[in-house]
Design a protein around this motif. Structure first.
Motif, mmCIF file in Angstrom:
data_model
loop_
_atom_site.group_PDB
_atom_site.id
_atom_site.type_symbol
_atom_site.label_atom_id
_atom_site.label_comp_id
_atom_site.label_asym_id
_atom_site.label_seq_id
_atom_site.Cartn_x
_atom_site.Cartn_y
_atom_site.Cartn_z
ATOM 1 N N LEU A 72 9.283 -9.080 3.760
ATOM 2 C CA LEU A 72 8.802 -8.717 2.438
ATOM 3 C C LEU A 72 8.172 -7.331 2.446
ATOM 4 O O LEU A 72 7.571 -6.924 3.435
ATOM 5 N N LYS A 73 8.268 -6.625 1.325
ATOM 6 C CA LYS A 73 7.601 -5.341 1.125
ATOM 7 C C LYS A 73 6.718 -5.469 -0.102
ATOM 8 O O LYS A 73 7.189 -5.817 -1.178
ATOM 9 N N PHE A 74 5.422 -5.200 0.066
ATOM 10 C CA PHE A 74 4.445 -5.311 -1.006
ATOM 11 C C PHE A 74 4.134 -3.934 -1.586
ATOM 12 O O PHE A 74 4.182 -2.921 -0.880
ATOM 13 N N ILE A 75 3.795 -3.915 -2.854
ATOM 14 C CA ILE A 75 3.274 -2.722 -3.510
ATOM 15 C C ILE A 75 1.820 -3.041 -3.844
ATOM 16 O O ILE A 75 1.549 -3.893 -4.691
ATOM 17 N N SER A 76 0.885 -2.388 -3.163
ATOM 18 C CA SER A 76 -0.536 -2.691 -3.347
ATOM 19 C C SER A 76 -1.081 -2.000 -4.582
ATOM 20 O O SER A 76 -1.070 -0.778 -4.684
ATOM 21 N N LEU A 77 -1.557 -2.804 -5.510
ATOM 22 C CA LEU A 77 -2.246 -2.332 -6.699
ATOM 23 C C LEU A 77 -3.656 -2.920 -6.649
ATOM 24 O O LEU A 77 -3.931 -3.792 -5.826
ATOM 25 N N PRO A 78 -4.581 -2.487 -7.515
ATOM 26 C CA PRO A 78 -5.966 -2.956 -7.390
ATOM 27 C C PRO A 78 -6.154 -4.473 -7.400
ATOM 28 O O PRO A 78 -6.904 -5.002 -6.598
ATOM 29 N N VAL A 79 -5.495 -5.206 -8.273
ATOM 30 C CA VAL A 79 -5.716 -6.653 -8.352
ATOM 31 C C VAL A 79 -4.463 -7.436 -7.982
ATOM 32 O O VAL A 79 -4.552 -8.488 -7.362
ATOM 33 N N ILE A 80 -3.297 -6.937 -8.341
ATOM 34 C CA ILE A 80 -2.055 -7.652 -8.069
ATOM 35 C C ILE A 80 -1.221 -6.896 -7.046
ATOM 36 O O ILE A 80 -1.366 -5.690 -6.881
ATOM 37 N N SER A 81 -0.379 -7.627 -6.364
ATOM 38 C CA SER A 81 0.536 -7.041 -5.384
ATOM 39 C C SER A 81 1.922 -7.653 -5.558
ATOM 40 O O SER A 81 2.209 -8.716 -5.014
ATOM 41 N N PRO A 82 2.786 -6.992 -6.306
ATOM 42 C CA PRO A 82 4.163 -7.490 -6.393
ATOM 43 C C PRO A 82 4.901 -7.239 -5.080
ATOM 44 O O PRO A 82 4.546 -6.336 -4.313
ATOM 45 N N TYR A 83 5.929 -8.048 -4.828
ATOM 46 C CA TYR A 83 6.703 -7.872 -3.605
ATOM 47 C C TYR A 83 8.168 -8.215 -3.846
ATOM 48 O O TYR A 83 8.516 -8.926 -4.778
ATOM 49 N N VAL A 84 9.006 -7.673 -2.985
ATOM 50 C CA VAL A 84 10.423 -8.014 -2.926
ATOM 51 C C VAL A 84 10.762 -8.252 -1.460
ATOM 52 O O VAL A 84 10.075 -7.763 -0.566
#
Length: 129
Positions: A72-84
């Motif tokens: 998985l690869k996450f995109i770190s944002l302040p509260v949420i972290s979407p991933y693919v």
């Protein structure tokens, strides 16, 4: 046939965007583990995973006794972290694609929801150290 090509192109584009997106530097290399329970076609699926440096690995069981590993690869944002992610499963299930989001519930606990093309929809519960 056209829809399948468009869907594959869209998933590939999102994966590449997530993979090459810049990320913030992390001072600690402590992994963030989680457990996941879901279902597909009436079968219950399970998985465990861990995340460090905006990459993750999830090991899960799918329908018909299939087991597999997703990267998985996450995109770190302040509260949420979407991933693919993309994975490989046994029992002739083949390649799986996945995506979802993890949300900070407290400073040390996060929850998430995701979809895996082999394991179906799932809910996640994890901890941060």
């Amino acid at each position: 046939m056209k829809i399948a090509i468009i869907a594959k192109t869209l998933i590939t584009s999102i994966c590449l965007l997530a993979f090459f997106a810049p990320s913030k530097a992390s001072a600690q290399l402590i992994p963030q583990p989680w457990v996941s329970v879901g279902g597909k076609n009436g079968d219950i699926t399970y998985a465990v995973g861990a995340r460090a440096l905006d990459f993750g690995v999830e090991v899960g069981t799918g329908p018909d006794g299939s087991t597999g590993v997703d990267v998985l690869k996450f995109i770190s944002l302040p509260v949420i972290s979407p991933y693919v992610g993309v994975g490989l499963y046994s029992e002739d299930k083949g390649v799986a694609v996945s995506g979802g989001v993890q949300v900070s519930a407290t400073d040390n606990v996060f929850v998430g929801a995701g979809y895996n093309s082999i394991r179906g929809f799932n809910g996640q519960l994890g901890i941060r150290f």
